[in-house]
Design a protein around this motif. Structure first.
Motif, PDB file in Angstrom:
ATOM      1  N   SER A 183       0.556  -1.298   0.099  1.00  0.00           N
ATOM      2  CA  SER A 183       0.455  -0.011   0.074  1.00  0.00           C
ATOM      3  C   SER A 183       0.517   1.469   0.004  1.00  0.00           C
ATOM      4  N   TYR A 184       1.851   1.236   0.636  1.00  0.00           N
ATOM      5  CA  TYR A 184       2.919   2.389   0.616  1.00  0.00           C
ATOM      6  C   TYR A 184       3.708   2.634  -0.399  1.00  0.00           C
ATOM      7  N   THR A 185       3.868   1.396  -1.336  1.00  0.00           N
ATOM      8  CA  THR A 185       4.404   2.118  -2.731  1.00  0.00           C
ATOM      9  C   THR A 185       2.828   2.659  -4.123  1.00  0.00           C
ATOM     10  N   SER A 186       2.297   2.242  -3.661  1.00  0.00           N
ATOM     11  CA  SER A 186       0.896   2.092  -4.767  1.00  0.00           C
ATOM     12  C   SER A 186       0.270   3.617  -4.498  1.00  0.00           C
ATOM     13  N   TYR A 187       0.465   4.259  -3.293  1.00  0.00           N
ATOM     14  CA  TYR A 187      -0.028   5.314  -2.704  1.00  0.00           C
ATOM     15  C   TYR A 187       0.638   6.258  -3.038  1.00  0.00           C
ATOM     16  N   GLN A 188       2.589   5.424  -2.843  1.00  0.00           N
ATOM     17  CA  GLN A 188       3.610   7.095  -3.453  1.00  0.00           C
ATOM     18  C   GLN A 188       3.337   7.142  -4.775  1.00  0.00           C
ATOM     19  N   TYR A 189       2.813   6.103  -5.377  1.00  0.00           N
ATOM     20  CA  TYR A 189       2.806   6.530  -7.327  1.00  0.00           C
ATOM     21  C   TYR A 189       1.962   6.921  -7.489  1.00  0.00           C
ATOM     22  N   ILE A 190       0.561   7.264  -6.447  1.00  0.00           N
ATOM     23  CA  ILE A 190      -0.622   7.836  -7.056  1.00  0.00           C
ATOM     24  C   ILE A 190      -0.448   9.135  -6.952  1.00  0.00           C
ATOM     25  N   ALA A 214      -6.470   8.676  -5.439  1.00  0.00           N
ATOM     26  CA  ALA A 214      -5.047   8.950  -4.391  1.00  0.00           C
ATOM     27  C   ALA A 214      -6.298   9.273  -2.950  1.00  0.00           C
ATOM     28  N   LEU A 215      -6.940   9.967  -2.633  1.00  0.00           N
ATOM     29  CA  LEU A 215      -7.852  10.044  -1.327  1.00  0.00           C
ATOM     30  C   LEU A 215      -8.282   8.577  -0.654  1.00  0.00           C
ATOM     31  N   LYS A 216      -9.421   7.539  -1.697  1.00  0.00           N
ATOM     32  CA  LYS A 216      -9.095   6.299  -0.602  1.00  0.00           C
ATOM     33  C   LYS A 216      -8.538   5.372  -0.223  1.00  0.00           C
ATOM     34  N   THR A 217      -7.289   5.457  -1.454  1.00  0.00           N
ATOM     35  CA  THR A 217      -5.985   4.427  -0.503  1.00  0.00           C
ATOM     36  C   THR A 217      -5.124   5.039   0.686  1.00  0.00           C
ATOM     37  N   ALA A 218      -5.662   6.906   0.612  1.00  0.00           N
ATOM     38  CA  ALA A 218      -4.834   7.172   1.774  1.00  0.00           C
ATOM     39  C   ALA A 218      -5.476   7.261   2.644  1.00  0.00           C
ATOM     40  N   LEU A 219      -7.095   7.154   2.778  1.00  0.00           N
ATOM     41  CA  LEU A 219      -7.646   6.882   3.722  1.00  0.00           C
ATOM     42  C   LEU A 219      -7.770   5.083   4.676  1.00  0.00           C
ATOM     43  N   LEU A 220      -7.447   4.205   3.515  1.00  0.00           N
ATOM     44  CA  LEU A 220      -7.949   2.963   4.005  1.00  0.00           C
ATOM     45  C   LEU A 220      -6.388   2.091   3.986  1.00  0.00           C
ATOM     46  N   SER A 221      -5.186   3.127   3.639  1.00  0.00           N
ATOM     47  CA  SER A 221      -3.440   2.463   3.762  1.00  0.00           C
ATOM     48  C   SER A 221      -4.023   2.493   5.037  1.00  0.00           C
ATOM     49  N   PRO A 222      -3.262   1.259   5.918  1.00  0.00           N
ATOM     50  CA  PRO A 222      -2.631   0.399   6.991  1.00  0.00           C
ATOM     51  C   PRO A 222      -0.830   1.236   7.330  1.00  0.00           C
ATOM     52  N   THR A 223      -1.125   2.480   6.729  1.00  0.00           N
ATOM     53  CA  THR A 223       0.741   2.817   6.776  1.00  0.00           C
ATOM     54  C   THR A 223       1.217   4.438   6.406  1.00  0.00           C
ATOM     55  N   GLN A 228      -1.173  15.937   4.945  1.00  0.00           N
ATOM     56  CA  GLN A 228      -0.401  17.208   4.156  1.00  0.00           C
ATOM     57  C   GLN A 228      -0.173  16.711   2.569  1.00  0.00           C
ATOM     58  N   ASP A 229       0.832  15.771   2.090  1.00  0.00           N
ATOM     59  CA  ASP A 229       0.752  16.340   0.932  1.00  0.00           C
ATOM     60  C   ASP A 229      -0.464  16.536  -0.104  1.00  0.00           C
ATOM     61  N   LEU A 230      -0.954  15.264   0.248  1.00  0.00           N
ATOM     62  CA  LEU A 230      -2.557  14.769  -0.304  1.00  0.00           C
ATOM     63  C   LEU A 230      -2.771  15.904  -0.409  1.00  0.00           C
ATOM     64  N   LEU A 231      -3.049  17.037   0.228  1.00  0.00           N
ATOM     65  CA  LEU A 231      -4.860  17.792   0.943  1.00  0.00           C
ATOM     66  C   LEU A 231      -4.037  19.076   0.490  1.00  0.00           C
ATOM     67  N   SER A 232      -2.650  18.683   0.136  1.00  0.00           N
ATOM     68  CA  SER A 232      -2.215  20.391  -1.018  1.00  0.00           C
ATOM     69  C   SER A 232      -1.979  20.289  -2.355  1.00  0.00           C
ATOM     70  N   ALA A 233      -2.057  18.962  -2.599  1.00  0.00           N
ATOM     71  CA  ALA A 233      -1.919  18.479  -4.469  1.00  0.00           C
ATOM     72  C   ALA A 233      -3.109  19.670  -5.222  1.00  0.00           C
ATOM     73  N   PRO A 234      -3.360  20.523  -6.082  1.00  0.00           N
ATOM     74  CA  PRO A 234      -3.797  20.771  -6.224  1.00  0.00           C
ATOM     75  C   PRO A 234      -5.215  20.566  -7.219  1.00  0.00           C
TER      76      PRO A 234
END
Length: 445
Positions: A183-190, A214-223, A228-234
């Motif tokens: 899940s970590y690598t998945s989120y980073q590449y999203i 990306a939002l769903k991935t971040a919410l459900l990721s166990p890690t 903040q990085d996601l929230l600041s993305a345009p």
């Protein structure tokens, strides 16, 4: 004329015509290819060879790599190598009947060899890399992809890869990692995929689709606990208009606590369930984030168990289990005091660091300064007391020495002086009576 895509790491001897005829004979299309070679129709020759190359999947395993290497070498002599290589790469994704067990390994080795045969800045490498990525995804071999990821950014710069192609690559990697449970690598590449959109594209359908993913991935990721990085993305900021409820939910997880999350659930009843979000996972993550916020704003560095119980809305019996979970999540460091029923905070993670957090940090620094000032004052008093005691001890020692000198010292000095005077007078008297001593001379004999 030099070949358009000069291959590396392949050693062959012979002209294109000779090698093509040899390959055609091996594939049992020699007669068809011979006439094309005589007419110097290179691409037509390659077309015949590529179509017939599916037969390579039934040849003995020991001949597989060499045959494919020769085929690829011939393809790289063409100006239309991309078209032919794409077909070859597709062929390699099909089962190798001559070696059912070793087939995936043989195919992957061949794809890797093709990739390495191309020069680092050859744009064909991008197409081969994508074929490797699709192959690894279909065979569940994500671990074999990881070594490529270290150099991927530099490679794509060399290939001058367009934004759309970069995005496609990042999305494919994210999906492959997700299926592999990373899940970590998945989120980073999203996130990388999100950053490929230009400012005028952030509200596009494609951008909003990836932002929501990306939002769903971040919410459900166990890690993933930092949003903040996601929230600041345009692109994600644009969700405030296109997906306002989802954006509100993200804001809760980024900055707020369990109480706010429960209010969100009440206000948007059934939303989490309707969107097929894991209710238990979200509840657990929100409690851990609430614990982190509680630790961050605690100035005394001691959190009573009952305060944790109230903030996380759990029973007192569950507090220590949640302490273990929040430490395991690396959101907080500390230790339990079961005797005092408090959690001692050593280090904590700030979920968001804005004006409010700066004020909290300022208050914490003021508290530390006051504490250190009190400690310094106490130490100075202790030091002054020790110096005063030392001075008193020294004066007492000198007084005792002085008293000892008065009772015995002077009297002994006087008696000694009298003896000295008498002795001196006696010696002088004897010398006076005897007179001067006469020195002996030679005449005395």
């Amino acid at each position: 004329m030099a070949a358009p895509h000069q291959p590396q790491l392949v050693f062959v001897d012979g002209s294109f015509e000779e090698l093509a005829q040899e390959m055609a004979n091996f594939l049992n299309v020699g007669d068809d290819v011979k006439a094309l070679i005589e007419k110097q129709q290179k691409d037509e020759v390659l077309k015949k060879l590529v179509i017939a190359s599916t037969a390579l999947h039934s040849i003995p395993e020991k001949e597989f790599a060499g045959a494919y290497n020769l085929l690829v070498y011939l393809i790289l002599q063409s100006e239309n190598a991309t078209m032919f290589l794409s077909r070859v790469c597709d062929n390699l994704t099909k089962p190798i009947t001559s070696s059912p067990l070793s087939g995936p390994g043989l195919a992957l080795n061949t794809l890797t060899t093709i990739f390495n045969m191309l020069k680092p800045d050859d744009e064909l490498r991008y197409n081969v890399f994508m074929a490797i990525l699709r192959f690894l995804k279909s065979h569940g071999m994500f671990e074999n992809l990881k070594p490529y990821l270290k150099s991927l950014e530099d490679w794509m710069d060399d290939w001058e890869t367009e934004s759309d192609d970069r995005r496609q690559t990042y999305e494919a990697i994210a999906e492959t990692a997700r299926e592999a449970g990373d899940s970590y690598t998945s989120y980073q590449y999203i996130l990388k995929a999100l950053r490929t959109f230009e400012d005028d594209e952030v509200k596009s359908e494609a951008a909003q689709k990836i932002a929501l993913r990306a939002l769903k991935t971040a919410l459900l990721s166990p890690t993933q606990y930092d949003f903040q990085d996601l929230l600041s993305a345009p692109c994600v900021q644009a969700l405030a208009e296109t997906q306002p409820v989802y954006f509100e939910l993200l804001t809760v997880f980024a900055e707020k606590d369990l109480e706010d999350y429960n209010e969100f659930r009440e206000e948007h009843e059934g939303f989490v369930e309707k969107e097929h979000l894991d209710v238990e996972k979200l509840q657990t993550k929100m409690r851990l984030l609430t614990f982190a916020s509680l630790a961050a704003r605690t100035q005394t560095r001691e959190i009573p168990y009952d305060e944790i119980s109230q903030a996380l809305q759990i029973s007192m019996e569950e507090v220590e289990l949640w302490i273990i979970d929040v430490i395991r999540a690396q959101l907080v460091e500390g230790r339990m005091s079961q005797q005092k029923k408090v959690f001692l905070v050593h280090r904590t993670t700030y979920r968001v660091f804005g004006e409010k957090q700066w004020r909290q940090l300022g208050d914490l620094v003021d508290t530390w300064r006051d504490t250190l000032t009190k400690v310094a004052s106490t130490l100075r008093k202790e030091q002054a007391g020790l110096e005063a005691q030392k001075k008193r001890d020294l004066e007492e020692a000198e007084r005792k020495l002085a008293n000892t000198g008065i009772s015995s010292g002077p009297g002994e000095r006087r008696r000694g002086g009298e003896r000295g005077e008498r002795g001196e007078r006696g010696e002088r008297g004897e010398r006076s009576e005897r007179g001067p001593r006469k020195e002996r001379t030679d005449d005395d004999d």
